[in-house]
Scaffold this motif. Structure first.
Motif, PDB file in Angstrom:
ATOM      1  N   GLN A 103       2.866  12.278  -2.315  1.00  0.00           N
ATOM      2  CA  GLN A 103       3.202  12.629  -0.932  1.00  0.00           C
ATOM      3  C   GLN A 103       3.664  11.414  -0.142  1.00  0.00           C
ATOM      4  O   GLN A 103       4.559  11.514   0.698  1.00  0.00           O
ATOM      5  N   CYS A 104       3.042  10.267  -0.409  1.00  0.00           N
ATOM      6  CA  CYS A 104       3.492   9.033   0.249  1.00  0.00           C
ATOM      7  C   CYS A 104       4.938   8.725  -0.144  1.00  0.00           C
ATOM      8  O   CYS A 104       5.777   8.422   0.712  1.00  0.00           O
ATOM      9  N   LEU A 105       5.224   8.811  -1.433  1.00  0.00           N
ATOM     10  CA  LEU A 105       6.567   8.503  -1.915  1.00  0.00           C
ATOM     11  C   LEU A 105       7.586   9.528  -1.430  1.00  0.00           C
ATOM     12  O   LEU A 105       8.750   9.197  -1.192  1.00  0.00           O
ATOM     13  N   PHE A 126      16.326  12.161   1.460  1.00  0.00           N
ATOM     14  CA  PHE A 126      17.646  12.566   0.971  1.00  0.00           C
ATOM     15  C   PHE A 126      17.599  12.955  -0.508  1.00  0.00           C
ATOM     16  O   PHE A 126      18.640  13.166  -1.136  1.00  0.00           O
ATOM     17  N   GLY A 127      16.393  13.030  -1.055  1.00  0.00           N
ATOM     18  CA  GLY A 127      16.237  13.377  -2.456  1.00  0.00           C
ATOM     19  C   GLY A 127      16.086  12.150  -3.330  1.00  0.00           C
ATOM     20  O   GLY A 127      16.247  11.016  -2.893  1.00  0.00           O
ATOM     21  N   GLY A 128      15.747  12.388  -4.578  1.00  0.00           N
ATOM     22  CA  GLY A 128      15.547  11.291  -5.517  1.00  0.00           C
ATOM     23  C   GLY A 128      14.681  11.746  -6.677  1.00  0.00           C
ATOM     24  O   GLY A 128      14.468  12.945  -6.887  1.00  0.00           O
ATOM     25  N   ARG A 129      14.159  10.784  -7.401  1.00  0.00           N
ATOM     26  CA  ARG A 129      13.363  11.077  -8.595  1.00  0.00           C
ATOM     27  C   ARG A 129      12.054  10.296  -8.543  1.00  0.00           C
ATOM     28  O   ARG A 129      12.052   9.102  -8.223  1.00  0.00           O
ATOM     29  N   ILE A 130      10.957  10.970  -8.849  1.00  0.00           N
ATOM     30  CA  ILE A 130       9.653  10.318  -8.922  1.00  0.00           C
ATOM     31  C   ILE A 130       9.120  10.493 -10.340  1.00  0.00           C
ATOM     32  O   ILE A 130       9.134  11.594 -10.888  1.00  0.00           O
ATOM     33  N   GLU A 173       6.345   6.058  -9.469  1.00  0.00           N
ATOM     34  CA  GLU A 173       7.528   5.317  -9.007  1.00  0.00           C
ATOM     35  C   GLU A 173       8.635   6.251  -8.524  1.00  0.00           C
ATOM     36  O   GLU A 173       8.960   7.242  -9.182  1.00  0.00           O
ATOM     37  N   ALA A 174       9.181   5.924  -7.365  1.00  0.00           N
ATOM     38  CA  ALA A 174      10.285   6.689  -6.783  1.00  0.00           C
ATOM     39  C   ALA A 174      11.576   5.884  -6.877  1.00  0.00           C
ATOM     40  O   ALA A 174      11.578   4.676  -6.666  1.00  0.00           O
ATOM     41  N   GLN A 175      12.661   6.590  -7.194  1.00  0.00           N
ATOM     42  CA  GLN A 175      13.986   5.971  -7.255  1.00  0.00           C
ATOM     43  C   GLN A 175      14.984   6.844  -6.505  1.00  0.00           C
ATOM     44  O   GLN A 175      14.957   8.067  -6.618  1.00  0.00           O
ATOM     45  N   ALA A 176      15.843   6.206  -5.743  1.00  0.00           N
ATOM     46  CA  ALA A 176      16.882   6.929  -5.004  1.00  0.00           C
ATOM     47  C   ALA A 176      17.919   5.934  -4.523  1.00  0.00           C
ATOM     48  O   ALA A 176      17.626   4.748  -4.320  1.00  0.00           O
ATOM     49  N   MET A 233      16.914   5.351   0.678  1.00  0.00           N
ATOM     50  CA  MET A 233      15.509   5.540   0.999  1.00  0.00           C
ATOM     51  C   MET A 233      15.256   5.295   2.482  1.00  0.00           C
ATOM     52  O   MET A 233      16.042   4.641   3.169  1.00  0.00           O
ATOM     53  N   LYS A 234      14.128   5.826   2.942  1.00  0.00           N
ATOM     54  CA  LYS A 234      13.697   5.595   4.312  1.00  0.00           C
ATOM     55  C   LYS A 234      12.228   5.198   4.262  1.00  0.00           C
ATOM     56  O   LYS A 234      11.350   6.029   4.045  1.00  0.00           O
ATOM     57  N   ILE A 235      11.966   3.896   4.457  1.00  0.00           N
ATOM     58  CA  ILE A 235      10.616   3.374   4.313  1.00  0.00           C
ATOM     59  C   ILE A 235      10.112   2.850   5.654  1.00  0.00           C
ATOM     60  O   ILE A 235      10.718   1.960   6.252  1.00  0.00           O
ATOM     61  N   ASP A 236       9.019   3.425   6.126  1.00  0.00           N
ATOM     62  CA  ASP A 236       8.392   3.017   7.374  1.00  0.00           C
ATOM     63  C   ASP A 236       7.304   1.995   7.039  1.00  0.00           C
ATOM     64  O   ASP A 236       6.236   2.347   6.545  1.00  0.00           O
TER      65      ASP A 236
END
Length: 200
Positions: free
Chosen positions: A116-118, A124-128, A140-143, A146-149
Motif C-alpha cells: 500500500q505504501c508503494l 500512473f501505474g507500474g509494477r511491484i 520493490e516498485a518500478q515505473a 513516480m510520485k514520492i512524498d
C-alpha cells in the motif's frame, strides 16, 4: 484465542472487514444470478459486477493488512494471488508475488502494508515485485513515472516527528513501522531512478 496485549487497531480492522465481506458477497451473487437469468444485460450490470469484485478484493486485502495476524497462522499462496489479481484486474498496476508456499500471516501483513505504501508512489501505474530470501523480504516498485512524498517515506525510517499529522489515506505509513517493530524487524528503504523498494 486470548491476547494479553490486544492490538485494538487490528481487532477493529478484522471486525469491519468481517462485517462487510458477507453483504458484498451477497450483492455479487445477486448480480451473477441476474446475468445468468438473462433478464438484465448491458454495461450497467457489468459495471456493478466489476465494482463489487474490486470492493471485495480490497476488503480481503484490508483484512490481512489491517486485521489480526496471530503467530503461527499462514496465508495460502492461492488466496494471496487471488486477492492481488482481483484487486489489480483492469488497472495499470501489476503485482508479481514471488513468495513460494504459504507465508506466515504476520509477514504477509507487513508485505501488504508495504504494498500500500508503494502503491501511493505509482499513481500512473507500474509494477511491484514481492520476493523473499534468507536475508528477508523485499517489495520493490518500478515505473517510468513516480510520485514520492518524502514527508511520508521518512516515517518508515523513524525520522518523522511524533506529532506529525497523517491523512487517513496514508495510515499505512504509520502502521508499517509499528508492525515491523512488533515483529522485531527493521525496515529498509532503497531508492533509485525509476524504482523504490522496502525491505525487512
Amino acid at each position: 484465542m486470548a491476547f494479553d496485549n490486544p492490538d485494538l487497531t487490528a481487532l477493529l480492522g478484522s471486525r469491519i472487514c468481517h462485517d462487510l465481506i458477507s453483504p458484498l458477497g451477497a450483492i455479487g451473487n445477486g448480480v451473477e444470478l441476474l446475468m445468468m437469468s438473462g433478464d438484465t444485460t448491458g454495461p450497467e450490470i457489468a459495471l456493478i459486477s466489476e465494482s463489487v469484485s474490486n470492493a471485495t478484493a480490497r476488503i480481503r486485502f484490508f483484512r490481512i493488512a489491517y486485521g489480526m495476524a496471530p503467530p503461527g497462522q499462514t496465508v495460502s499462496r492461492g488466496e494471496v494471488r487471488s486477492i492481488l489479481d482481483d484487486m489489480t484486474r483492469g488497472g495499470r498496476l501489476n503485482i508479481d508475488w514471488r513468495i513460494p508456499g504459504d507465508p506466515p500471516r504476520p509477514e504477509t501483513k507487513l508485505a501488504f502494508l508495504a504494498l500500500q505504501c508503494l502503491e501511493t508512489a505509482l499513481p500512473f501505474g507500474g509494477r511491484i515485485t514481492v520476493t523473499a530470501d534468507d536475508c528477508g523480504w523485499r517489495i520493490e516498485a518500478q515505473a517510468e513515472k513516480m510520485k514520492i512524498d518524502d514527508a511520508l517515506w521518512v516515517r518508515l525510517d523513524g525520522a518523522a516527528p511524533e506529532a506529525a499529522q497523517i491523512a487517513p489515506a496514508h495510515v499505512q505509513f504509520a502502521l508499517l513501522p509499528e508492525e515491523a517493530t512488533r515483529l522485531g524487524r527493521r525496515l529498509r528503504v532503497a531508492r533509485a531512478e525509476g524504482r523504490i523498494a522496502i525491505g525487512y
